[in-house]
Design an enzyme around this catalytic site. Structure first.
Site, PDB file in Angstrom:
ATOM      1  N   TYR A 129       0.853  -1.189   0.000  1.00 42.65           N
ATOM      2  CA  TYR A 129       0.000   0.000   0.000  1.00 42.65           C
ATOM      3  C   TYR A 129       0.889   1.239   0.000  1.00 42.65           C
ATOM      4  O   TYR A 129       1.880   1.294   0.739  1.00 42.65           O
ATOM      5  CB  TYR A 129      -0.880   0.014   1.256  1.00 42.65           C
ATOM      6  N   GLU A 184      -3.404   7.561  -4.110  1.00 41.59           N
ATOM      7  CA  GLU A 184      -3.474   6.321  -3.332  1.00 41.59           C
ATOM      8  C   GLU A 184      -3.258   5.170  -4.305  1.00 41.59           C
ATOM      9  O   GLU A 184      -4.062   4.968  -5.223  1.00 41.59           O
ATOM     10  CB  GLU A 184      -4.819   6.180  -2.623  1.00 41.59           C
TER      11      GLU A 184
END
Ligand code: GDP
Ligand code: MN
Length: 403
Positions: free
Chosen positions: A125, A213
């Site tokens: 992530y 993101e």
């Protein structure tokens, strides 16, 4: 301004960030040709079909019409068309959409990057965003990437790391290396990750983003580091210097009433209460929403009519507020400084008459230059409009008409 995954990836690529390659299409016939082209370019023989909507959680989302997920694997060219038909044109419901879901107008045909090799592919992530408390950009990252990052943040927050960037010197090499190290990488993957982080941060600054993101960033089985997903939000105030990005705006993904308001020069944000608000100035609009809450009501919207609250703008604002069936009353709160209150009051009366009828009671509070004349105009109009002088009085009247 939010972008689709395929648009975000094209920006990342232009800054040298490694990505999962793909071709966007809007019909099933083109999808097969796109897959063939991808095979020529990348050598892939499996493909991922990915719904392009402005919402995450697509992999676990369900297309209402077909029960397909929003991200599916096609294990060969012969499966592409069928997989695309399961997604394109349907309504995808994910944890981030409403219950009706979002219509899928485009799908991305992407290369499969989870191929087997010397090591397991692993999902990382990574996001870049502004930490407003610190007034600095940060890179957030975790080894626990993939579709359950929300659960990681909730249950095991110590597995999420942050790196803060000093705006005077920018991202430093040692910081990129620390990220690669904390992600447990070594050898080729370590080198690739430091390059990835540097390119990603350059892209963030270079395109005037307010958020990136990338979930997942993938370490492939042959130690490449690539962005498999891309959620990119650009700062709208910077779009004037990026006409190519401004053209990426997809109005079909936005609230239609907000788009209409924007085109009329009104600053409108829909909320879920029952009291419509029409106010001049953003600060006063915030105060008005507070006082409505304080009196036990709930604002249906934020609406700043700006400096020129004339009959035309007031009418447009009325029409926009009244599109919301939850609105049971409208509170108009205007401070007359340069714009005189009596002119605004006349605008309200004219707009009202021009619309024929307005199905909900209206409370008008005008304060400032010529407020007395304004009150008189409202009181003598004979319309379903109540005047107030003090903000509290206005809020009490709202309560009264709602009771
Ligand atoms: P999101 O669910 O909206 O966040 O969409 P993503 O783009 O993150 O994709 C969701 C999931 O699809 C990923 O977490 C992967 O597990 C899977 N996925 C994406 N690309 C590939 C691929 O190339 N091959 C395989 N096998 N799975 C993929
Ligand atoms: Mn994702």
């Amino acid at each position: 301004m939010n972008l689709h995954e395929y648009q975000g990836k094209s920006i990342l690529k232009s800054f040298g960030v490694g990505i999962q390659e793909g071709i966007v299409v809007d019909n099933a016939a083109e999808a097969v040709a796109a897959a063939e082209k991808l095979t020529e370019e990348t050598g892939t023989s499996w493909y991922v079909v990915k719904a392009q909507i402005h919402a995450g959680g697509r992999g676990k989302g369900i297309v209402t019409e077909t029960q397909s997920n929003g991200v599916v694997l096609a294990k060969g060219l012969e499966h592409v068309e069928e997989k695309v038909k399961g997604i394109l044109g349907g309504h995808l419901v994910t944890a981030q959409t409403s219950a009706e879901g979002k219509k899928v107008n485009k799908v991305l045909i992407a290369q499969d990057v989870y191929y087997p090799g010397e090591s397991e592919p692993s999902e990382i992530y990574m996001s870049v965003l502004m930490n407003r408390e610190r007034g600095r950009n940060i890179i957030m990252y975790s080894t626990e990437g993939g579709m359950d990052i929300e659960a990681v943040a909730e249950k095991t927050p110590h597995l999420i790391f942050t790196e803060e960037i000093d705006p005077r010197v920018g991202l430093q090499g040692f910081q990129a290396r620390r990220i690669a190290f904390n992600l447990g990488l070594s050898g080729q993957a370590f080198k690739e990750m430091t390059k990835f982080v540097v390119a990603l941060y350059n892209a963030y600054v270079g395109c005037d983003a307010s958020m990136f993101e990338i979930n997942p960033v993938l370490k492939t089985s042959d130690n490449k580091i690539i962005a498999v997903d891309a959620k990119v939000t650009l700062d709208e105030n910077s779009l004037f210097r990026h006409p190519d990005y401004a053209a990426m705006r997809d109005k079909t993904e936005e609230d239609p009433t907000e788009v209409e308001a924007g085109e009329a020069g009104l600053n409108y944000v829909k909320l879920d209460g029952n009291v419509g608000c029409m106010v001049n100035g953003a600060g006063l609009a915030m105060a008005t929403m507070d006082i409505i809450k304080y009196s036990g009501g709930s604002p249906a919207n934020f609406l700043d009519v700006g400096g020129t609250a004339n009959a035309e703008r007031v009418e447009k604002a009325f029409r926009i507020i009244l599109k919301d069936p939850n609105v049971k009353a409208i509170l108009i709160n205007i401070f007359g400084g340069i714009v005189r209150c009596d002119r605004v009051a006349q605008g309200v009366v004219d707009a009202y008459k021009n619309m024929g009828s307005i199905p909900v009671p209206i409370i008008v509070r005008l304060q400032g230059t010529n407020a007395e004349e304004a009150k008189k105009l409202i009181d003598e109009s004979g319309l379903n409009v109540h005047s107030a002088v003090l903000l509290q009085e206005a809020a009490d009247k709202v309560k009264e008409v709602l009771a």
